[in-house]
Scaffold this active site. Sequence first.
Site, mmCIF file in Angstrom:
data_model
loop_
_atom_site.group_PDB
_atom_site.id
_atom_site.type_symbol
_atom_site.label_atom_id
_atom_site.label_comp_id
_atom_site.label_asym_id
_atom_site.label_seq_id
_atom_site.Cartn_x
_atom_site.Cartn_y
_atom_site.Cartn_z
ATOM 1 C CB SER A 270 -0.890 -0.031 1.254
ATOM 2 O OG SER A 270 -1.757 1.174 1.491
ATOM 3 C CG HIS B 1 -4.299 -0.740 -1.974
ATOM 4 N ND1 HIS B 1 -5.348 -1.408 -2.143
ATOM 5 C CD2 HIS B 1 -4.616 0.024 -0.826
ATOM 6 C CE1 HIS B 1 -6.351 -1.012 -1.593
ATOM 7 N NE2 HIS B 1 -5.816 -0.268 -0.523
ATOM 8 C CG ASP C 165 -4.912 3.190 0.782
ATOM 9 O OD1 ASP C 165 -5.911 2.517 0.257
ATOM 10 O OD2 ASP C 165 -3.748 2.595 1.478
ATOM 11 C CG MET D 139 -7.531 8.254 2.334
ATOM 12 S SD MET D 139 -7.003 8.186 3.852
ATOM 13 C CE MET D 139 -6.157 6.247 3.936
ATOM 14 C CG HIS E 290 -9.287 1.450 -1.048
ATOM 15 N ND1 HIS E 290 -8.720 1.106 0.377
ATOM 16 C CD2 HIS E 290 -10.521 1.585 -0.990
ATOM 17 C CE1 HIS E 290 -9.823 1.239 1.005
ATOM 18 N NE2 HIS E 290 -10.906 1.502 0.324
ATOM 19 C CG MET F 2 -11.156 4.791 1.649
ATOM 20 S SD MET F 2 -9.635 4.639 2.606
ATOM 21 C CE MET F 2 -8.169 4.630 0.998
ATOM 22 C CG MET G 226 -12.348 -1.326 4.072
ATOM 23 S SD MET G 226 -10.755 -1.011 3.292
ATOM 24 C CE MET G 226 -9.899 -0.253 4.602
ATOM 25 N N GLY H 2 -9.148 5.100 6.531
ATOM 26 C CA GLY H 2 -8.681 6.471 6.775
ATOM 27 C C GLY H 2 -7.124 6.325 7.269
ATOM 28 C CG ASP I 296 -7.202 -2.099 2.464
ATOM 29 O OD1 ASP I 296 -5.914 -1.762 3.287
ATOM 30 O OD2 ASP I 296 -7.669 -1.032 1.708
#
Length: 231
Positions: free
Chosen positions: A22, A47, A49, A51, A83, A85, A153, A158, A188
């Site tokens: 990640s 991966h 992320d 946010m 991913h 979010m 998850m 977060g 994850d």
Amino acid sequence: MDHVGTLVDAMTRPDRPLVLPSVMSADMTALGSQLGELGVAGARVFHVDVMDGHFVPNLTVGPDFAAAVARSVVPFGGLVDVHLMVERPGYLLEAFAPHADAISVHAEADPHVHRLLGEIRRLGCAAGLAINPGTPIDFVTELIGSFDYVNCMSVNPGFAGQSFIPTTPDKVARLRAVLPDDVWIEVDGGIGLGTLRDARDAGGQWMVSASAIFGTDDPVAAYGALAELAG
Ligand code: DX5
Ligand code: ZN
């Protein structure tokens, strides 16, 4: 990007789980070389992320960062898993899709997630349905046929560095029991040497890990140990 056929083929072998570094915890001053070293060590799916400070209480990266990851990993055959979010992620799909092979959106982030999953596929990516720890698996079963993978998850999304929620393997096993064989499960959050095996044995195939790789003195060795444990 358009590696979906390859991705789906690879993931229809549930006996071969993968460890996904990640990238949010990578060394941003040495991103390309760090990802390249992980590629030499065997990492193939990375991966990313994303946010937004609304859906989750943290801010990370945008499409330009995903593009930088793609430029670093595509030369050695690496794939990019994004991913999202973010609230109402639909507006971001076209911007991320050229730099992604797989994109997951959260069931809790949009009332029309079925439409978004179709859009992800239309854009040439594998479509992932992500669910928070408190979201029941019924939400997933209602949409079977509309996604290629489920991001289950194992922490509240977060932040990197949180503890694996111990009820996750039970949830993964219940998902595995109802999902078609060609749908893979991503787990994850909080994946490390102490938790990976339970997540894998429950039926998880994509094991996402940030801190247990990049939070160590030797990310390549840490990745190697996780990958060996994953089998
Ligand atoms: C958490 C992110 C995870 C995170 C995992 O919200 O979705 O992908 O990077 O970090 P670790 O492995 O440190 O729990
Ligand atoms: Zn993630």
